[in-house]
Design a protein around this motif. Structure first.
Motif, short mmCIF file in Angstrom:
data_model
loop_
_atom_site.label_atom_id
_atom_site.label_comp_id
_atom_site.label_asym_id
_atom_site.label_seq_id
_atom_site.Cartn_x
_atom_site.Cartn_y
_atom_site.Cartn_z
N THR A 1 0.83 -1.20 0.00
CA THR A 1 0.00 0.00 0.00
C THR A 1 0.87 1.25 0.00
O THR A 1 0.58 2.23 -0.70
N ALA B 1 -8.04 5.63 3.21
CA ALA B 1 -9.28 5.29 3.91
C ALA B 1 -9.46 3.79 4.07
O ALA B 1 -10.14 3.34 5.01
N GLU B 2 -8.84 3.00 3.21
CA GLU B 2 -9.01 1.54 3.25
C GLU B 2 -7.95 0.85 4.10
O GLU B 2 -8.01 -0.37 4.27
N ASN B 3 -6.97 1.60 4.63
CA ASN B 3 -5.91 1.01 5.45
C ASN B 3 -5.94 1.66 6.83
O ASN B 3 -5.63 2.83 6.98
N ASP B 4 -6.32 0.89 7.85
CA ASP B 4 -6.53 1.45 9.20
C ASP B 4 -5.26 2.06 9.79
O ASP B 4 -5.31 3.14 10.39
N LYS B 5 -4.11 1.38 9.64
CA LYS B 5 -2.87 1.89 10.23
C LYS B 5 -2.46 3.21 9.59
O LYS B 5 -2.08 4.16 10.28
N LYS C 1 -4.43 5.21 7.91
CA LYS C 1 -5.49 6.19 8.17
C LYS C 1 -5.31 6.83 9.54
O LYS C 1 -5.50 8.04 9.70
N THR C 2 -4.92 6.03 10.54
CA THR C 2 -4.73 6.56 11.89
C THR C 2 -3.60 7.60 11.92
O THR C 2 -3.77 8.70 12.44
N ASN C 3 -2.45 7.24 11.35
CA ASN C 3 -1.31 8.17 11.35
C ASN C 3 -1.59 9.39 10.48
O ASN C 3 -1.15 10.50 10.80
N ASN D 1 5.47 4.70 6.99
CA ASN D 1 4.41 4.85 7.99
C ASN D 1 4.98 4.84 9.41
O ASN D 1 4.39 4.26 10.33
N GLN E 1 0.57 8.65 19.74
CA GLN E 1 -0.69 8.19 19.15
C GLN E 1 -1.88 8.98 19.71
O GLN E 1 -2.94 8.43 19.98
#
Length: 231
Positions: A26, A93-97, A99-101, A125, A220
């Protein structure tokens, strides 16, 4: 000679060296999209510049024809850039890790969508857990002492061995922060009022933005606005 030195280093440090993890597909997609956007943006700016230069062409028919051609090119490039940016947002939007960062980075004053994506791409990332100082050095916003013995005593300088693209993006972040956030605007006005060079103050703001970016990632937690934080 370089190969021999690398081999000797690898043998000497074999017990402590760690292999780099496989890059996330990704992130590789995001990197490719960012590179394509950067090339298209360069072409877009080149076409806009040339469009202004066409005013110097004396033949009216030729000038009008070239203007139509370049306006079509500008329109096409603008649409392509918009599609690439929409694709990048969809991937995030489709990758949580990621998207969080991404959300944490964009909470920092001055950091916009593209700078957040670029930081994610060039740090894998933030997989290596870089400190704020390490990230600032990588971005080329940390001034180092320029001296040699007692004969050379120059002003502090930033390193040329830096990610110049990231440094350029952070410059725009700093300008945006000065214009839009009171904490940075007040810092800029106070320091320039004290006689500090404008570029030196802007570099200090770039450094502060990087430190905040690393802090929100390592903790975080989103950035908490504080009117006195840039003092």
């Amino acid at each position: 000679i370089d190969s021999i030195r690398l081999c000797q280093y690898a043998c000497r440090e074999a017990d402590s060296l760690k292999s780099t993890g496989v890059l996330d597909p990704t992130l590789l997609r995001l990197q490719d999209l960012m590179a394509s956007r950067r090339r298209m943006l360069s072409e877009l700016n080149s076409n806009k510049t040339y469009l202004n230069e066409l005013r110097n062409i004396s033949d009216k028919a030729t000038r009008q024809m070239l203007e139509r051609v370049h306006r079509d090119a500008i329109k096409g490039l603008s649409e392509s850039i918009a599609k690439i940016e929409a694709m990048m947002k969809k991937i995030i939007a489709e990758n949580d890790k990621i998207k969080t960062n991404y959300g944490l980075l964009t909470s920092v004053p001055g950091i916009g969508n593209l700078t957040a994506i670029y930081l994610i791409c060039c740090t894998n990332n933030f997989a290596c857990g870089r400190s704020g100082k390490q990230l600032a050095c990588y971005a080329g916003v940390v001034p180092f002492e320029h001296s040699s013995g007692i004969s050379i005593k120059g002003r502090n300088r930033v390193s040329n061995m830096a990610n110049k693209e990231l440094k350029k993006m952070l410059h725009l972040c700093a300008i945006s922060a000065i214009q839009s956030y009171p904490e940075f605007k007040g810092y800029y006005e106070r320091k320039t009022g004290e006689g500090k060079p404008k570029m030196s103050v802007i570099n200090a703001i770039r450094n502060k933005i990087v430190l905040r970016a690393a802090a929100v990632i390592n903790k975080q937690t989103p950035y908490i606005k504080n009117s006195g934080a840039a003092a």
